[in-house]
Design an enzyme around this catalytic site. Structure first.
Site, PDB file in Angstrom:
ATOM      1  CD  GLU A 133      36.803  47.966  39.548  1.00 40.21           C
ATOM      2  OE1 GLU A 133      36.460  46.665  39.209  1.00 40.21           O
ATOM      3  OE2 GLU A 133      35.040  48.077  39.855  1.00 40.21           O
ATOM      4  CE1 TYR A 144      35.280  44.116  45.494  1.00 34.22           C
ATOM      5  CE2 TYR A 144      36.564  46.340  43.114  1.00 34.22           C
ATOM      6  CZ  TYR A 144      35.362  44.903  43.880  1.00 34.22           C
ATOM      7  OH  TYR A 144      34.486  44.483  42.583  1.00 34.22           O
ATOM      8  CG  ASP A 154      36.857  40.505  35.341  1.00 35.87           C
ATOM      9  OD1 ASP A 154      36.890  40.417  36.186  1.00 35.87           O
ATOM     10  OD2 ASP A 154      37.847  40.471  33.776  1.00 35.87           O
TER      11      ASP A 154
END
Length: 260
Positions: free
Chosen positions: A47, A170, A58
């Site tokens: 990734e 995911y 993030d």
């Protein structure tokens, strides 16, 4: 099936747990060396983060990595140009935010990914209700659009995500941003098991997978792991490509022990 999904399914069906390291594009002058080291260590896909100035998912480490890359003048176009020069054999998956995808339109963006040799895309701030135009553009260019599910995702919404994701699903192990953790949250186990009942796609667990023991633990209830912040912390602290290769090789060994 596109290239990413073909590989992830085949790897899973062979009984091998998937290892997916994350690297922030442009974090160093020689950042692509980390990709080569990842492949050499036994990664099944990689990734690559396309840095964005206002990330929402993030945590501090990946934000710091992205800020460093941006301060060096890194752009999405530059990262894709670097990727186009590589001769890697594992699938490449880019992760970025909707602003970068929509700036020139999903079709143009996905065409650029394909030209660079990328076969997967993750856009965490684009909800499944709004993803159809991007999903269609991705499919036209042979890009698998990977969707994320969180512990808070409702059962009905979880079913839609499982149906519409491509490549893999995911599974976000916790409520919060990316980052290194002392222990893996139990919520990731519950989510991964729910997803495996809804889809035949491989389910990969991310967020908080920080060391080999974590990888082995997650692999007991999922098809593999995504490792990001722990690796980027090492790079920010000065680790070279060979150090990252050694770290990932340890995770590869731990995953293989679970798969045996």
């Amino acid at each position: 099936m596109n290239a990413l999904e073909t590989r992830t399914r085949a790897t899973r069906d062979q009984g091998r747990k998937l290892l997916a390291p994350y690297v922030t594009g442009g974090i160093t002058d020689d950042w692509t060396d980390y990709l080569k080291a990842s492949q050499d260590a036994g990664a099944d896909l990689i990734e690559i983060g396309l840095p964005f100035s206002d990330p929402t998912l993030d945590g501090p480490t990946v934000q710091q990595a992205s800020d460093l890359a941006l301060s060096r003048g890194t752009t999405a176009d530059g990262i894709l140009a670097d990727l186009a020069k590589l001769d890697l054999t594992v699938p490449l998956v880019t992760m970025t935010y909707a602003n970068l995808v929509l700036r020139n339109g999903p079709d143009t963006f996905c065409a650029a990914l394909r030209e660079a040799g990328v076969s997967g895309l993750i856009v965490p701030d684009m909800p499944v209700d709004e993803v159809a135009p991007l999903s269609e553009a991705a499919a036209r260019h042979g890009i698998d659009l990977v969707l994320l599910a969180a512990p808070s995702t409702t059962p009905d919404r979880l079913r839609v995500i499982a149906e519409r994701s491509r490549g893999f699903v995911y599974a976000v192990s916790l409520m919060g941003t990316t980052g290194e953790k002392r222990d893996l949250p139990k919520s990731g186990r519950t989510l991964a098991r729910s997803l495996t009942e809804l889809t035949d796609l491989p389910v990969l667990v991310g967020f908080g997978v920080s060391r080999a023991e974590h990888a082995a633990e997650a692999a007991r209830y999922a098809d593999g792991v995504i490792v990001g912040s722990a690796l980027m912390r090492k790079v920010l602290d000065g680790s070279r490509a060979e150090d990252i290769r050694a770290e990932l090789a340890g995770m590869r060994t731990a995953l293989d022990a679970v798969g045996d």
